[in-house]
Design a protein around this motif. Structure first.
Motif, PDB file in Angstrom:
ATOM      1  N   LEU A 151      26.888  13.119   2.524  1.00 31.95           N
ATOM      2  CA  LEU A 151      25.801  13.316   1.563  1.00 31.95           C
ATOM      3  C   LEU A 151      25.456  14.797   1.407  1.00 31.95           C
ATOM      4  O   LEU A 151      25.076  15.238   0.328  1.00 31.95           O
ATOM      5  N   ASN A 152      25.558  15.557   2.493  1.00 33.92           N
ATOM      6  CA  ASN A 152      25.232  16.985   2.461  1.00 33.92           C
ATOM      7  C   ASN A 152      26.429  17.790   1.951  1.00 33.92           C
ATOM      8  O   ASN A 152      27.229  18.292   2.726  1.00 33.92           O
ATOM      9  N   ASN A 201      19.753  13.494   6.815  1.00 34.37           N
ATOM     10  CA  ASN A 201      20.315  12.885   5.602  1.00 34.37           C
ATOM     11  C   ASN A 201      21.552  12.051   5.908  1.00 34.37           C
ATOM     12  O   ASN A 201      21.865  11.113   5.180  1.00 34.37           O
ATOM     13  N   GLU A 202      22.261  12.414   6.963  1.00 33.47           N
ATOM     14  CA  GLU A 202      23.499  11.725   7.329  1.00 33.47           C
ATOM     15  C   GLU A 202      23.295  10.664   8.417  1.00 33.47           C
ATOM     16  O   GLU A 202      24.197   9.887   8.690  1.00 33.47           O
ATOM     17  N   THR A 240      22.509   7.444  10.416  1.00 37.63           N
ATOM     18  CA  THR A 240      22.526   6.020  10.067  1.00 37.63           C
ATOM     19  C   THR A 240      22.070   5.136  11.223  1.00 37.63           C
ATOM     20  O   THR A 240      22.211   3.915  11.153  1.00 37.63           O
TER      21      THR A 240
END
Length: 136
Positions: A59-60, A78-79, A81
């Motif tokens: 995502l980054n 952001n990454e 999970t």
């Protein structure tokens, strides 16, 4: 007398500016140095072919400058999970890479225990993710 006062004022200003500039450099240099270090090259070799490693699909992918531990964690989130309640941050000065580990810890009778999966997100100083590793 006024000349000496003016000269003294100029000297104080010059030395103050020099001290501020050197303090800023020391502060900037000490931020990554104060972190635990790691070798991105070694980790990459160790985990690249591992089934628990991701090397694409991040995502980054846009530049978002990392200026310290807090922004590294924020960008790495952001990454992330997995469910976590603690992070550990590491910095590789040579590769200029960050590693943020997300984990769940539990304290029992004064002992800290790692519970469940740990996830490591590797990103550069521009905030771009290069590797994610899941540890059982």
């Amino acid at each position: 007398m006024k000349k000496y006062m003016a000269l003294g004022f100029v000297l104080v200003c010059v030395f103050s500016l020099a001290a501020c500039n050197s303090a800023e450099r020391r502060e900037e240099d000490s931020v990554p140095a104060s972190l635990a270090s790691f070798s991105y090259e070694d980790d990459y070799r160790l985990y690249y072919d591992d089934a628990g490693a991701e090397t694409t699909g991040f995502l980054n992918i846009d530049v978002c400058s990392i200026d310290g531990q807090a922004s590294a964690v924020e960008q790495a989130e952001n990454e992330c999970t997995i469910v976590y309640n603690a992070t550990s941050e590491y910095y590789d000065n040579q590769a200029e890479m960050w590693r943020v580990d997300f984990q769940t810890i539990r304290r029992e009778q004064g002992v800290v225990m790692l519970v469940g999966t740990r996830q490591s997100v590797y990103l550069d100083n521009d905030g771009i993710t290069h590797l994610i590793v899941y540890h059982e």
